[in-house]
Design a protein around this motif. Structure first.
Motif, PDB file in Angstrom:
ATOM      1  N   PHE A   1       0.834  -1.209   0.000  1.00 58.72           N
ATOM      2  CA  PHE A   1       0.000   0.000   0.000  1.00 58.72           C
ATOM      3  C   PHE A   1       0.864   1.253   0.000  1.00 58.72           C
ATOM      4  N   LEU A   2       1.903   1.264   0.826  1.00 54.97           N
ATOM      5  CA  LEU A   2       2.800   2.417   0.858  1.00 54.97           C
ATOM      6  C   LEU A   2       3.444   2.650  -0.499  1.00 54.97           C
ATOM      7  N   GLU A   3       3.856   1.569  -1.134  1.00 50.63           N
ATOM      8  CA  GLU A   3       4.494   1.701  -2.448  1.00 50.63           C
ATOM      9  C   GLU A   3       3.500   2.196  -3.491  1.00 50.63           C
ATOM     10  N   GLU A   4       2.285   1.660  -3.468  1.00 50.30           N
ATOM     11  CA  GLU A   4       1.264   2.072  -4.431  1.00 50.30           C
ATOM     12  C   GLU A   4       0.910   3.542  -4.281  1.00 50.30           C
ATOM     13  N   GLU A   5       0.951   4.032  -3.055  1.00 45.07           N
ATOM     14  CA  GLU A   5       0.594   5.429  -2.791  1.00 45.07           C
ATOM     15  C   GLU A   5       1.798   6.367  -2.884  1.00 45.07           C
ATOM     16  N   GLY A   6       2.950   5.837  -3.248  1.00 48.51           N
ATOM     17  CA  GLY A   6       4.143   6.661  -3.376  1.00 48.51           C
ATOM     18  C   GLY A   6       4.712   7.127  -2.053  1.00 48.51           C
ATOM     19  N   LEU A   7       4.443   6.372  -0.980  1.00 47.52           N
ATOM     20  CA  LEU A   7       4.884   6.765   0.353  1.00 47.52           C
ATOM     21  C   LEU A   7       6.164   6.069   0.777  1.00 47.52           C
ATOM     22  N   THR A   8       6.634   5.139  -0.014  1.00 50.34           N
ATOM     23  CA  THR A   8       7.933   4.527   0.197  1.00 50.34           C
ATOM     24  C   THR A   8       8.473   4.095  -1.166  1.00 50.34           C
ATOM     25  N   GLU A   9       9.771   3.977  -1.257  1.00 43.24           N
ATOM     26  CA  GLU A   9      10.380   3.609  -2.531  1.00 43.24           C
ATOM     27  C   GLU A   9      10.129   2.122  -2.819  1.00 43.24           C
ATOM     28  N   PRO A  10       9.946   1.781  -4.079  1.00 47.44           N
ATOM     29  CA  PRO A  10       9.767   0.361  -4.427  1.00 47.44           C
ATOM     30  C   PRO A  10      10.990  -0.465  -4.027  1.00 47.44           C
ATOM     31  N   GLY A  11      10.740  -1.723  -3.701  1.00 47.59           N
ATOM     32  CA  GLY A  11      11.845  -2.624  -3.381  1.00 47.59           C
ATOM     33  C   GLY A  11      12.203  -2.680  -1.910  1.00 47.59           C
ATOM     34  N   PHE A  12      11.348  -2.155  -1.025  1.00 45.47           N
ATOM     35  CA  PHE A  12      11.615  -2.244   0.409  1.00 45.47           C
ATOM     36  C   PHE A  12      11.729  -3.708   0.822  1.00 45.47           C
ATOM     37  N   ASP A  13      12.757  -4.041   1.617  1.00 41.15           N
ATOM     38  CA  ASP A  13      12.999  -5.419   2.052  1.00 41.15           C
ATOM     39  C   ASP A  13      12.120  -5.727   3.265  1.00 41.15           C
ATOM     40  N   THR A  14      10.897  -6.149   2.987  1.00 41.87           N
ATOM     41  CA  THR A  14       9.934  -6.374   4.065  1.00 41.87           C
ATOM     42  C   THR A  14      10.369  -7.505   4.988  1.00 41.87           C
ATOM     43  N   GLU A  15      10.919  -8.578   4.429  1.00 43.65           N
ATOM     44  CA  GLU A  15      11.293  -9.725   5.254  1.00 43.65           C
ATOM     45  C   GLU A  15      12.320  -9.359   6.315  1.00 43.65           C
ATOM     46  N   ALA A  16      13.214  -8.423   5.996  1.00 45.74           N
ATOM     47  CA  ALA A  16      14.256  -8.036   6.950  1.00 45.74           C
ATOM     48  C   ALA A  16      13.728  -7.139   8.054  1.00 45.74           C
ATOM     49  N   ALA A  17      12.503  -6.637   7.909  1.00 47.98           N
ATOM     50  CA  ALA A  17      11.972  -5.650   8.853  1.00 47.98           C
ATOM     51  C   ALA A  17      11.338  -6.286  10.082  1.00 47.98           C
ATOM     52  N   TRP A  18      11.118  -7.601  10.056  1.00 48.22           N
ATOM     53  CA  TRP A  18      10.449  -8.221  11.191  1.00 48.22           C
ATOM     54  C   TRP A  18      10.879  -9.674  11.338  1.00 48.22           C
ATOM     55  N   THR A  19      10.691 -10.199  12.533  1.00 48.53           N
ATOM     56  CA  THR A  19      10.951 -11.611  12.801  1.00 48.53           C
ATOM     57  C   THR A  19      10.149 -12.059  14.011  1.00 48.53           C
ATOM     58  N   ASP A  20       9.698 -13.298  13.987  1.00 47.78           N
ATOM     59  CA  ASP A  20       9.056 -13.943  15.139  1.00 47.78           C
ATOM     60  C   ASP A  20       9.986 -14.949  15.807  1.00 47.78           C
ATOM     61  N   GLU A  21      11.208 -14.995  15.357  1.00 52.41           N
ATOM     62  CA  GLU A  21      12.132 -16.029  15.803  1.00 52.41           C
ATOM     63  C   GLU A  21      12.377 -16.023  17.302  1.00 52.41           C
ATOM     64  N   PHE A  22      12.277 -14.849  17.938  1.00 55.63           N
ATOM     65  CA  PHE A  22      12.675 -14.745  19.344  1.00 55.63           C
ATOM     66  C   PHE A  22      11.480 -14.785  20.290  1.00 55.63           C
ATOM     67  N   LEU A  23      10.292 -14.934  19.757  1.00 54.59           N
ATOM     68  CA  LEU A  23       9.103 -15.129  20.579  1.00 54.59           C
ATOM     69  C   LEU A  23       9.098 -16.552  21.143  1.00 54.59           C
ATOM     70  N   PRO A  24       8.444 -16.770  22.264  1.00 56.75           N
ATOM     71  CA  PRO A  24       8.304 -18.145  22.761  1.00 56.75           C
ATOM     72  C   PRO A  24       7.645 -19.028  21.697  1.00 56.75           C
ATOM     73  N   GLY A  25       8.247 -20.117  21.367  1.00 50.89           N
ATOM     74  CA  GLY A  25       7.654 -21.012  20.385  1.00 50.89           C
ATOM     75  C   GLY A  25       8.285 -20.962  19.026  1.00 50.89           C
ATOM     76  N   GLY A  26       9.135 -19.934  18.755  1.00 47.08           N
ATOM     77  CA  GLY A  26       9.857 -20.009  17.486  1.00 47.08           C
ATOM     78  C   GLY A  26       9.519 -18.964  16.469  1.00 47.08           C
ATOM     79  N   ALA A  27       9.614 -19.325  15.204  1.00 46.63           N
ATOM     80  CA  ALA A  27       9.678 -18.363  14.109  1.00 46.63           C
ATOM     81  C   ALA A  27       8.352 -18.066  13.450  1.00 46.63           C
TER      82      ALA A  27
END
Length: 348
Positions: free
Chosen positions: A318-344
């Motif tokens: 949505f941000l990219e479609e609205e011109g609010l962020t540059e195309p190609g943002f690395d979404t996967e690198a922005a978050w992780t569940d790996e350190f929550l109880p129970g894993g990834a």
């Protein structure tokens, strides 16, 4: 001006720039020693957590975990810091704090500016924002905003979302009047006819205006329109990639205690409310108790803190479609569940 949790979301939306040369800017944040002696004589790793705003029920699980000693059980001595002129994400990026409460629309531009900050948990499972109005104004669906005054924080994300909502409902976004907010006291704004509708968090302002102040209000919940606009995480808990790489046990211990706090806040909202009120006695007990009760079911339908790839991908798209962020943002690198109880979780 009296602040509320809702102001941060729009005022910082896609406007934050995170400088990386912030050495010495974290006044009041303890850096040394890194360890302190606990009550049992063992070493506790000092951890600083910066809030996204003044204490409110979004932070109940944090305060409950602190009050119950669950961080100490994980070998951590946690200090909770309210934000100043420097945001929590800036402090984390500069190594001046360990964790920060933030929002997805703050984390995306922070990473674009070069800050390697990472979301490690969402506090609430879905976005709980709504548009609020007095019932007498007859605003029950997005197209009803035609010819109405929307109290605006004047952010680009805000304008894009409101316009999209109206358009999806068959209305003309050009007929919505965006009126700058004088303050974020929505009761005054509505009753003194400063605007017709505004963006609020249901758990705080809708509860306050409807249940505590007794106003007859109507809301248009964003969660009822996720076929039109994206869901996104607000608030979330972030840390630095360097902490995750260098001290993964600190991240796991912190999130284990925090998860315990939010699980208990969901199961026993009254207990969570009392923990928050003990830490922030200036808050209105009636509002805190009603808000905690409303929020309990919203924290998670499964494991607390779990994020989903489709939510992050949809928001960034949505941000990219609205011109609010540059195309190609690395979404996967922005978050992780790996350190929550129970894993990834379900992250690729």
């Amino acid at each position: 001006m009296k602040h509320s949790p809702t102001f941060l979301v729009r005022s910082t939306a896609l406007a934050a720039v995170v400088p990386l040369a912030l050495a010495g800017c974290g006044a009041g944040l303890p850096n040394d020693p890194q360890f302190v002696v606990g009550d049992d004589g063992g070493d506790l790793r000092k951890v600083t957590v910066v809030l996204d705003w003044t204490p409110n029920t979004n932070h109940s699980g944090l305060y409950l975990a602190q009050a119950e000693g669950w961080f100490e059980d994980e070998g951590l001595d946690v200090e909770i810091i309210e934000p100043g002129e420097t945001s929590g994400l800036q402090l984390v990026a500069a190594g001046q704090a360990d964790f920060a409460y933030s929002v997805a629309e703050g984390l995306v531009p922070a990473r674009e500016a070069g800050a390697d900050v990472v979301s490690v948990a969402t506090v609430i499972e879905h976005n709980t924002s709504s548009l609020i109005s007095l019932s007498e104004d007859g605003i029950t669906q997005p197209r009803d905003l035609e010819g109405k005054r929307y109290g605006s924080y004047e952010s680009e994300l805000e304008r894009a979302l409101i316009s999209k909502l109206v358009e999806c409902d068959g209305g003309d976004p050009a007929k919505v009047e965006f009126t700058p907010l004088v303050s974020d006291d929505f009761r005054i704004g509505l009753t003194e006819d400063q605007f017709d509708t505004a963006w609020v968090f249901d758990a705080w302002d809708t509860v306050r205006l409807g249940e505590v102040d007794g106003l007859d209000v109507e809301t248009i919940a964003f969660r009822d329109h996720f076929d039109c606009i994206p869901d996104w995480y607000t608030p979330l808990v972030a840390t630095s990639r360097s902490l995750l790489d260098d001290e993964p046990d600190v991240a796991r211990g912190f999130l284990a205690a925090l998860s315990r706090g939010y699980d208990e806040a969901a199961a026993d909202p009254e207990r969570a409310a009392q923990a928050l009120l003990a830490a922030a006695p200036e808050l209105d007990p009636e509002l805190v108790e009603a808000s905690a009760l409303w929020l309990g079911p919203q924290y998670a339908s499964g494991d607390w803190g779990t994020q989903r790839a489709e939510v992050w991908d949809g928001f960034v798209s949505f941000l990219e479609e609205e011109g609010l962020t540059e195309p190609g943002f690395d979404t996967e690198a922005a978050w992780t569940d790996e350190f929550l109880p129970g894993g990834a979780g379900d992250q690729p």
